[in-house]
Design a protein around this motif. Structure first.
Motif, PDB file in Angstrom:
ATOM      1  N   THR A   7      -2.508   0.253  46.838  1.00 33.27           N
ATOM      2  CA  THR A   7      -3.164  -0.775  47.639  1.00 33.27           C
ATOM      3  C   THR A   7      -4.465  -0.216  48.195  1.00 33.27           C
TER       4      THR A   7
ATOM      5  N   GLU B 230      -6.280  -3.782  52.428  1.00 33.73           N
ATOM      6  CA  GLU B 230      -5.049  -4.545  52.661  1.00 33.73           C
ATOM      7  C   GLU B 230      -4.770  -5.578  51.574  1.00 33.73           C
TER       8      GLU B 230
ATOM      9  N   THR C  50      -6.121  -5.780  48.115  1.00 35.07           N
ATOM     10  CA  THR C  50      -6.149  -5.483  46.685  1.00 35.07           C
ATOM     11  C   THR C  50      -4.972  -4.578  46.323  1.00 35.07           C
ATOM     12  N   VAL C  51      -4.042  -5.140  45.532  1.00 36.67           N
ATOM     13  CA  VAL C  51      -2.849  -4.390  45.114  1.00 36.67           C
ATOM     14  C   VAL C  51      -2.874  -4.290  43.594  1.00 36.67           C
TER      15      VAL C  51
END
Length: 196
Positions: free
Chosen positions: A89, A92, A94-95
């Motif tokens: 990650t 917060e 962009t995974v």
């Protein structure tokens, strides 16, 4: 059957579904277009993180980003080796997932020691003060005051005044004694005998 190359797949963020092969020794990711993987997200730093492909596996390293890089929910403070299915990650929102089925096989075949091997976090301990005895002052004999010469002693103010007055009177007396006759006539408005 998945491809033999390691890759990351965007799961959420500004470009979900995009996938990138990690086919270089270092692959940088960040907001700047000069990165190998540019991600247009204001929460991500210009050069946010990088993937390092080594003989013993693929590592993720945060590059001092403002909002941090997280591996499976834990913020990175040092490079960590990735395993197949790990979630990375950025900030917060962009995974991405790391996908490489051979990662486990590579890790099993090679020794675990490398420059980026996982090491326990260093524990900060407060430095202990070193005991040093306080030096005791050496007693010294009091110094005798230096003798003051007589001429340097302070004289009372009236003696100074009298001395100055005496010098002035002597100067006036000398001027009067050695003054020419013409000056006496001038001072007496020519009333003295012998003055014209």
């Amino acid at each position: 059957m998945t491809d033999s190359k390691p890759q990351i797949v965007m799961r959420s963020g500004p470009i979900p579904g995009a996938s990138y092969y990690l086919d270089k020794p270092e692959v940088s990711i960040g907001r700047d277009l000069a990165n190998d993987i540019p991600v247009p997200d204001s929460e991500i730093s210009r050069r946010h993180a990088r993937f390092i492909v080594k003989v013993d596996g693929v590592y993720i390293e945060d590059l001092g980003s403002t909002n941090g890089t997280f591996l499976n929910g834990v913020r990175l403070s040092a490079p960590k080796r990735l395993a197949n299915g790990d979630l990375v990650t950025l900030a917060e929102n962009t995974v991405m997932s790391f996908e490489w089925e051979q990662a486990a096989q590579v890790a099993d075949k090679l020794p675990t020691y490398s420059a980026y091997a996982e090491q326990p976090e260093p524990v900060y301990t407060e430095p202990q003060p070193v005991y040093q005895p306080i030096p005791q002052p050496v007693p010294q004999r009091p110094l005798a005051p230096e003798p003051t010469p007589e001429f340097r002693k302070k004289k009372p103010w009236f003696l100074n005044f009298l001395l100055v007055l005496l010098i002035i009177l002597i100067i006036i007396g000398l001027v009067l004694v050695f003054m020419p006759e013409s000056w006496w006539c001038f001072l007496s408005f020519n009333r003295l005998p012998g003055c014209y």
